[in-house]
Design a protein around this motif. Structure first.
Motif, PDB file in Angstrom:
ATOM      1  N   PRO A 171     -84.424  53.483 -52.476  1.00  0.00           N
ATOM      2  CA  PRO A 171     -83.547  54.328 -51.661  1.00  0.00           C
ATOM      3  C   PRO A 171     -83.165  53.611 -50.369  1.00  0.00           C
ATOM      4  O   PRO A 171     -83.978  52.883 -49.796  1.00  0.00           O
ATOM      5  CB  PRO A 171     -84.409  55.553 -51.371  1.00  0.00           C
ATOM      6  N   TYR A 172     -81.897  53.765 -49.928  1.00  0.00           N
ATOM      7  CA  TYR A 172     -81.479  53.169 -48.665  1.00  0.00           C
ATOM      8  C   TYR A 172     -80.336  53.973 -48.063  1.00  0.00           C
ATOM      9  O   TYR A 172     -79.612  54.684 -48.768  1.00  0.00           O
ATOM     10  CB  TYR A 172     -81.052  51.711 -48.856  1.00  0.00           C
ATOM     11  N   GLU A 173     -80.193  53.847 -46.763  1.00  0.00           N
ATOM     12  CA  GLU A 173     -79.076  54.487 -46.066  1.00  0.00           C
ATOM     13  C   GLU A 173     -77.927  53.487 -46.044  1.00  0.00           C
ATOM     14  O   GLU A 173     -78.086  52.361 -45.590  1.00  0.00           O
ATOM     15  CB  GLU A 173     -79.490  54.861 -44.638  1.00  0.00           C
ATOM     16  N   SER A 174     -76.777  53.901 -46.572  1.00  0.00           N
ATOM     17  CA  SER A 174     -75.615  53.017 -46.652  1.00  0.00           C
ATOM     18  C   SER A 174     -74.754  53.174 -45.410  1.00  0.00           C
ATOM     19  O   SER A 174     -74.314  54.277 -45.092  1.00  0.00           O
ATOM     20  CB  SER A 174     -74.782  53.396 -47.886  1.00  0.00           C
ATOM     21  N   VAL A 175     -74.516  52.071 -44.712  1.00  0.00           N
ATOM     22  CA  VAL A 175     -73.641  52.091 -43.535  1.00  0.00           C
ATOM     23  C   VAL A 175     -72.469  51.153 -43.819  1.00  0.00           C
ATOM     24  O   VAL A 175     -72.610  49.926 -43.736  1.00  0.00           O
ATOM     25  CB  VAL A 175     -74.383  51.648 -42.259  1.00  0.00           C
ATOM     26  N   VAL A 176     -71.328  51.720 -44.238  1.00  0.00           N
ATOM     27  CA  VAL A 176     -70.143  50.904 -44.502  1.00  0.00           C
ATOM     28  C   VAL A 176     -69.472  50.601 -43.172  1.00  0.00           C
ATOM     29  O   VAL A 176     -69.215  51.515 -42.380  1.00  0.00           O
ATOM     30  CB  VAL A 176     -69.170  51.621 -45.465  1.00  0.00           C
ATOM     31  N   VAL A 177     -69.268  49.316 -42.901  1.00  0.00           N
ATOM     32  CA  VAL A 177     -68.748  48.910 -41.586  1.00  0.00           C
ATOM     33  C   VAL A 177     -67.295  48.453 -41.700  1.00  0.00           C
ATOM     34  O   VAL A 177     -66.816  48.188 -42.807  1.00  0.00           O
ATOM     35  CB  VAL A 177     -69.632  47.782 -40.997  1.00  0.00           C
ATOM     36  N   PRO A 178     -66.583  48.353 -40.566  1.00  0.00           N
ATOM     37  CA  PRO A 178     -65.177  47.928 -40.597  1.00  0.00           C
ATOM     38  C   PRO A 178     -65.008  46.544 -41.234  1.00  0.00           C
ATOM     39  O   PRO A 178     -65.916  45.722 -41.186  1.00  0.00           O
ATOM     40  CB  PRO A 178     -64.779  47.898 -39.115  1.00  0.00           C
ATOM     41  N   ASP A 179     -63.822  46.302 -41.796  1.00  0.00           N
ATOM     42  CA  ASP A 179     -63.549  45.013 -42.437  1.00  0.00           C
ATOM     43  C   ASP A 179     -63.530  43.874 -41.428  1.00  0.00           C
ATOM     44  O   ASP A 179     -63.996  42.777 -41.705  1.00  0.00           O
ATOM     45  CB  ASP A 179     -62.195  45.078 -43.172  1.00  0.00           C
ATOM     46  N   LEU A 180     -62.990  44.151 -40.256  1.00  0.00           N
ATOM     47  CA  LEU A 180     -62.851  43.065 -39.270  1.00  0.00           C
ATOM     48  C   LEU A 180     -64.085  42.954 -38.387  1.00  0.00           C
ATOM     49  O   LEU A 180     -64.539  43.948 -37.807  1.00  0.00           O
ATOM     50  CB  LEU A 180     -61.584  43.289 -38.435  1.00  0.00           C
TER      51      LEU A 180
END
Ligand SMILES: N[C@@H](CCC(=O)N[C@@H](CS)C(=O)NCC(=O)O)C(=O)O
Length: 97
Positions: A30-39
């Motif tokens: 299990p993990y917390e997903s942190v999607v970050v900006p492309d740039l």
């Protein structure tokens, strides 16, 4: 219920991030997903936790990993939840591994 301790900072398109997501999936961790900006310059969170702007970044308590190789090696050594282990064993048996 297991406390989710790991956080993954990543982008959908990054090949290295895909490798890490796959490994986490394989190990059913299990993990917390942190999607970050492309740039890069907009990845304030990534810089705050790791002092650099590249992804993937895995944070697990005090442990902060910024190299894909190191992250994959760390996950390979990660203590699995006994339930997950039994599940994997039965899956391997089914697959004749
Ligand atoms: N050395 C890092 C590099 C990873 C890397 O190159 N990440 C790319 C995404 S695939 C990135 O963050 N690129 C930022 C950019 O290109 O602005 C690793 O092995 O994980």
């Amino acid at each position: 219920m297991n406390q989710v301790t790991m956080r993954l900072f990543h982008t959908e398109w990054c090949p290295e991030c895909m490798l890490v997501r796959e490994k986490l999936g394989e190990l059913a961790l299990p993990y917390e997903s942190v999607v970050v900006p492309d740039l890069r310059p907009f990845r304030k969170q990534v810089y705050e936790v790791s002092g650099q702007y590249y992804v993937p970044v895995l944070v697990d308590g005090e442990t902060v990993l910024t190299e894909t190789e190191d992250i994959l090696a760390y996950l390979d050594e990660y203590p699995l939840d006994p339930k997950t282990e039994t599940l994997q064993e039965s899956q391997n048996q089914q697959l004749g591994r």
